[in-house]
Design a protein around this motif. Structure first.
Motif, PDB file in Angstrom:
ATOM      1  N   VAL A  29       0.646  -1.553  -0.119  1.00 17.79           N
ATOM      2  CA  VAL A  29      -0.047   0.606  -0.139  1.00 17.79           C
ATOM      3  C   VAL A  29       0.846   1.213   0.132  1.00 17.79           C
ATOM      4  O   VAL A  29       0.298   2.764  -1.021  1.00 17.79           O
ATOM      5  CB  VAL A  29      -0.766  -0.112   1.527  1.00 17.79           C
ATOM      6  N   LYS A  30       2.014   1.291   0.417  1.00 16.90           N
ATOM      7  CA  LYS A  30       3.422   2.545   0.814  1.00 16.90           C
ATOM      8  C   LYS A  30       3.693   3.136  -0.054  1.00 16.90           C
ATOM      9  O   LYS A  30       3.603   3.733  -1.647  1.00 16.90           O
ATOM     10  CB  LYS A  30       3.999   1.893   1.954  1.00 16.90           C
ATOM     11  N   ALA A  31       3.916   1.552  -1.419  1.00 17.92           N
ATOM     12  CA  ALA A  31       4.652   1.780  -2.725  1.00 17.92           C
ATOM     13  C   ALA A  31       3.345   2.177  -3.162  1.00 17.92           C
ATOM     14  O   ALA A  31       4.081   2.446  -4.881  1.00 17.92           O
ATOM     15  CB  ALA A  31       5.184   0.071  -3.646  1.00 17.92           C
ATOM     16  N   LEU A  32       2.625   2.138  -3.456  1.00 25.33           N
ATOM     17  CA  LEU A  32       1.315   2.331  -3.658  1.00 25.33           C
ATOM     18  C   LEU A  32       1.023   4.229  -3.345  1.00 25.33           C
ATOM     19  O   LEU A  32       0.657   4.592  -4.219  1.00 25.33           O
ATOM     20  CB  LEU A  32      -0.014   1.579  -3.965  1.00 25.33           C
ATOM     21  N   GLY A  33       1.918   4.520  -3.219  1.00 27.45           N
ATOM     22  CA  GLY A  33       1.616   6.082  -2.587  1.00 27.45           C
ATOM     23  C   GLY A  33       0.688   6.691  -1.608  1.00 27.45           C
ATOM     24  O   GLY A  33      -0.130   7.129  -1.210  1.00 27.45           O
ATOM     25  N   LEU A  34      -0.120   5.133  -0.800  1.00 27.80           N
ATOM     26  CA  LEU A  34      -1.295   5.943  -0.422  1.00 27.80           C
ATOM     27  C   LEU A  34      -0.629   5.225   1.510  1.00 27.80           C
ATOM     28  O   LEU A  34      -0.552   4.921   1.816  1.00 27.80           O
ATOM     29  CB  LEU A  34      -2.569   4.573  -0.599  1.00 27.80           C
ATOM     30  N   SER A  35      -1.652   6.869   2.520  1.00 29.28           N
ATOM     31  CA  SER A  35      -1.320   6.472   3.507  1.00 29.28           C
ATOM     32  C   SER A  35      -2.233   6.341   4.261  1.00 29.28           C
ATOM     33  O   SER A  35      -2.202   5.813   5.670  1.00 29.28           O
ATOM     34  CB  SER A  35      -0.528   7.181   3.923  1.00 29.28           C
ATOM     35  N   LYS A  36      -3.057   7.540   3.554  1.00 29.33           N
ATOM     36  CA  LYS A  36      -4.523   7.399   4.854  1.00 29.33           C
ATOM     37  C   LYS A  36      -5.697   7.113   4.210  1.00 29.33           C
ATOM     38  O   LYS A  36      -5.706   6.834   3.163  1.00 29.33           O
ATOM     39  CB  LYS A  36      -4.487   8.762   5.367  1.00 29.33           C
ATOM     40  N   LEU A  37      -6.579   6.519   5.314  1.00 35.95           N
ATOM     41  CA  LEU A  37      -7.845   5.988   4.881  1.00 35.95           C
ATOM     42  C   LEU A  37      -9.001   7.227   3.575  1.00 35.95           C
ATOM     43  O   LEU A  37      -8.302   8.386   3.099  1.00 35.95           O
ATOM     44  CB  LEU A  37      -8.948   6.269   5.862  1.00 35.95           C
ATOM     45  N   ASN A  38      -8.617   6.475   2.607  1.00 33.72           N
ATOM     46  CA  ASN A  38      -9.310   7.761   0.989  1.00 33.72           C
ATOM     47  C   ASN A  38      -8.223   8.024   1.015  1.00 33.72           C
ATOM     48  O   ASN A  38      -9.034   9.001  -0.175  1.00 33.72           O
ATOM     49  CB  ASN A  38     -10.987   8.622   1.616  1.00 33.72           C
ATOM     50  N   ASP A  39      -7.176   7.835   0.687  1.00 31.29           N
ATOM     51  CA  ASP A  39      -6.025   8.314  -0.325  1.00 31.29           C
ATOM     52  C   ASP A  39      -6.239   7.617  -1.922  1.00 31.29           C
ATOM     53  O   ASP A  39      -6.532   7.075  -1.706  1.00 31.29           O
ATOM     54  CB  ASP A  39      -4.829   8.490   0.211  1.00 31.29           C
ATOM     55  N   VAL A  40      -6.471   9.191  -2.990  1.00 30.87           N
ATOM     56  CA  VAL A  40      -6.257   8.667  -4.041  1.00 30.87           C
ATOM     57  C   VAL A  40      -4.852   9.078  -4.237  1.00 30.87           C
ATOM     58  O   VAL A  40      -4.220   9.785  -4.618  1.00 30.87           O
ATOM     59  CB  VAL A  40      -7.562   9.273  -4.555  1.00 30.87           C
ATOM     60  N   ARG A  41      -4.750   7.892  -5.656  1.00 29.97           N
ATOM     61  CA  ARG A  41      -3.243   8.932  -6.500  1.00 29.97           C
ATOM     62  C   ARG A  41      -3.867   7.628  -7.807  1.00 29.97           C
ATOM     63  O   ARG A  41      -4.274   7.432  -8.292  1.00 29.97           O
ATOM     64  CB  ARG A  41      -1.899   7.202  -5.843  1.00 29.97           C
ATOM     65  N   GLU A  42      -3.109   8.277  -8.720  1.00 31.16           N
ATOM     66  CA  GLU A  42      -3.031   8.538 -10.300  1.00 31.16           C
ATOM     67  C   GLU A  42      -1.672   7.840 -10.712  1.00 31.16           C
ATOM     68  O   GLU A  42      -0.898   8.184 -11.022  1.00 31.16           O
ATOM     69  CB  GLU A  42      -3.487   9.602 -10.868  1.00 31.16           C
ATOM     70  N   LEU A  43      -2.051   6.229 -10.940  1.00 30.53           N
ATOM     71  CA  LEU A  43      -0.276   5.915 -11.450  1.00 30.53           C
ATOM     72  C   LEU A  43      -0.706   5.518 -12.737  1.00 30.53           C
ATOM     73  O   LEU A  43      -1.469   4.424 -13.501  1.00 30.53           O
ATOM     74  CB  LEU A  43      -0.218   4.655 -10.345  1.00 30.53           C
ATOM     75  N   LYS A  44       0.321   5.571 -13.096  1.00 32.82           N
ATOM     76  CA  LYS A  44       0.866   4.846 -14.975  1.00 32.82           C
ATOM     77  C   LYS A  44       0.140   2.883 -14.695  1.00 32.82           C
ATOM     78  O   LYS A  44       1.179   2.350 -13.599  1.00 32.82           O
ATOM     79  CB  LYS A  44       2.177   5.016 -14.930  1.00 32.82           C
ATOM     80  N   ASP A  45      -0.396   2.619 -15.542  1.00 30.90           N
ATOM     81  CA  ASP A  45      -0.883   1.876 -15.454  1.00 30.90           C
ATOM     82  C   ASP A  45       0.300   0.558 -15.990  1.00 30.90           C
ATOM     83  O   ASP A  45       0.257   0.807 -17.419  1.00 30.90           O
ATOM     84  CB  ASP A  45      -2.039   1.468 -16.291  1.00 30.90           C
ATOM     85  N   SER A  46       1.127  -0.093 -14.883  1.00 35.44           N
ATOM     86  CA  SER A  46       1.895  -0.897 -15.677  1.00 35.44           C
ATOM     87  C   SER A  46       1.346  -2.080 -15.178  1.00 35.44           C
ATOM     88  O   SER A  46       0.742  -2.954 -13.931  1.00 35.44           O
ATOM     89  CB  SER A  46       3.586  -0.276 -15.437  1.00 35.44           C
ATOM     90  N   PRO A  47       2.055  -3.328 -15.902  1.00 33.21           N
ATOM     91  CA  PRO A  47       1.844  -4.893 -14.456  1.00 33.21           C
ATOM     92  C   PRO A  47       2.430  -4.900 -13.281  1.00 33.21           C
ATOM     93  O   PRO A  47       2.156  -5.469 -12.400  1.00 33.21           O
ATOM     94  CB  PRO A  47       3.205  -5.736 -15.904  1.00 33.21           C
ATOM     95  N   GLN A  48       3.710  -4.005 -12.950  1.00 38.65           N
ATOM     96  CA  GLN A  48       4.104  -3.853 -11.504  1.00 38.65           C
ATOM     97  C   GLN A  48       2.424  -3.340 -10.608  1.00 38.65           C
ATOM     98  O   GLN A  48       2.709  -3.452  -9.906  1.00 38.65           O
ATOM     99  CB  GLN A  48       4.973  -2.822 -11.421  1.00 38.65           C
ATOM    100  N   VAL A  49       2.339  -2.372 -10.736  1.00 36.33           N
ATOM    101  CA  VAL A  49       1.172  -1.974 -10.281  1.00 36.33           C
ATOM    102  C   VAL A  49       0.428  -2.468 -10.067  1.00 36.33           C
ATOM    103  O   VAL A  49      -0.188  -2.254  -9.833  1.00 36.33           O
ATOM    104  CB  VAL A  49       0.667  -0.009 -10.652  1.00 36.33           C
ATOM    105  N   ARG A  50      -0.701  -2.761 -11.449  1.00 30.45           N
ATOM    106  CA  ARG A  50      -1.270  -4.325 -10.905  1.00 30.45           C
ATOM    107  C   ARG A  50      -1.192  -4.663 -10.241  1.00 30.45           C
ATOM    108  O   ARG A  50      -2.112  -5.896  -9.084  1.00 30.45           O
ATOM    109  CB  ARG A  50      -1.813  -5.021 -12.711  1.00 30.45           C
ATOM    110  N   GLY A  51       0.366  -5.522 -10.292  1.00 31.03           N
ATOM    111  CA  GLY A  51       0.517  -6.555  -8.902  1.00 31.03           C
ATOM    112  C   GLY A  51       0.406  -5.884  -7.764  1.00 31.03           C
ATOM    113  O   GLY A  51      -0.164  -7.134  -7.268  1.00 31.03           O
ATOM    114  N   LEU A  52       0.705  -5.148  -7.167  1.00 32.89           N
ATOM    115  CA  LEU A  52       0.618  -4.803  -6.190  1.00 32.89           C
ATOM    116  C   LEU A  52      -1.055  -4.034  -5.756  1.00 32.89           C
ATOM    117  O   LEU A  52      -1.492  -4.678  -4.735  1.00 32.89           O
ATOM    118  CB  LEU A  52       1.012  -2.750  -5.805  1.00 32.89           C
ATOM    119  N   ILE A  53      -1.202  -3.738  -6.775  1.00 35.68           N
ATOM    120  CA  ILE A  53      -3.481  -3.451  -6.649  1.00 35.68           C
ATOM    121  C   ILE A  53      -3.808  -4.859  -6.470  1.00 35.68           C
ATOM    122  O   ILE A  53      -4.249  -5.531  -5.273  1.00 35.68           O
ATOM    123  CB  ILE A  53      -4.301  -3.043  -7.741  1.00 35.68           C
TER     124      ILE A  53
END
Length: 64
Positions: A29-53
């Motif tokens: 979750v930290k690697a996705l750039g999220l820390s608090k509840l309801n945090d939103v991040r717009e990330l590049k759609d890549s296989p690495q990001v999809r794997g974290l999700i």
């Protein structure tokens, strides 16, 4: 899972708290750039990001 926007990005929102979760999942979750509840991040759609999700699918929501 939702498909990505036209510009190759994906919006991810943290919808559940991290208490009681595995340490590896908290780090994902930290690697996705999220820390608090309801945090939103717009990330590049890549296989690495999809794997974290996919790893923390029960904590996050993919938005349009």
């Amino acid at each position: 899972m939702s498909t990505a926007d036209n510009n190759g990005t994906v919006k991810v929102r943290l919808v559940k708290g991290l208490r009681g979760t595995q340490a590896k999942h908290r780090l994902s979750v930290k690697a996705l750039g999220l820390s608090k509840l309801n945090d939103v991040r717009e990330l590049k759609d890549s296989p690495q990001v999809r794997g974290l999700i996919n790893k923390v699918h029960y904590l996050v929501r993919v938005e349009e």
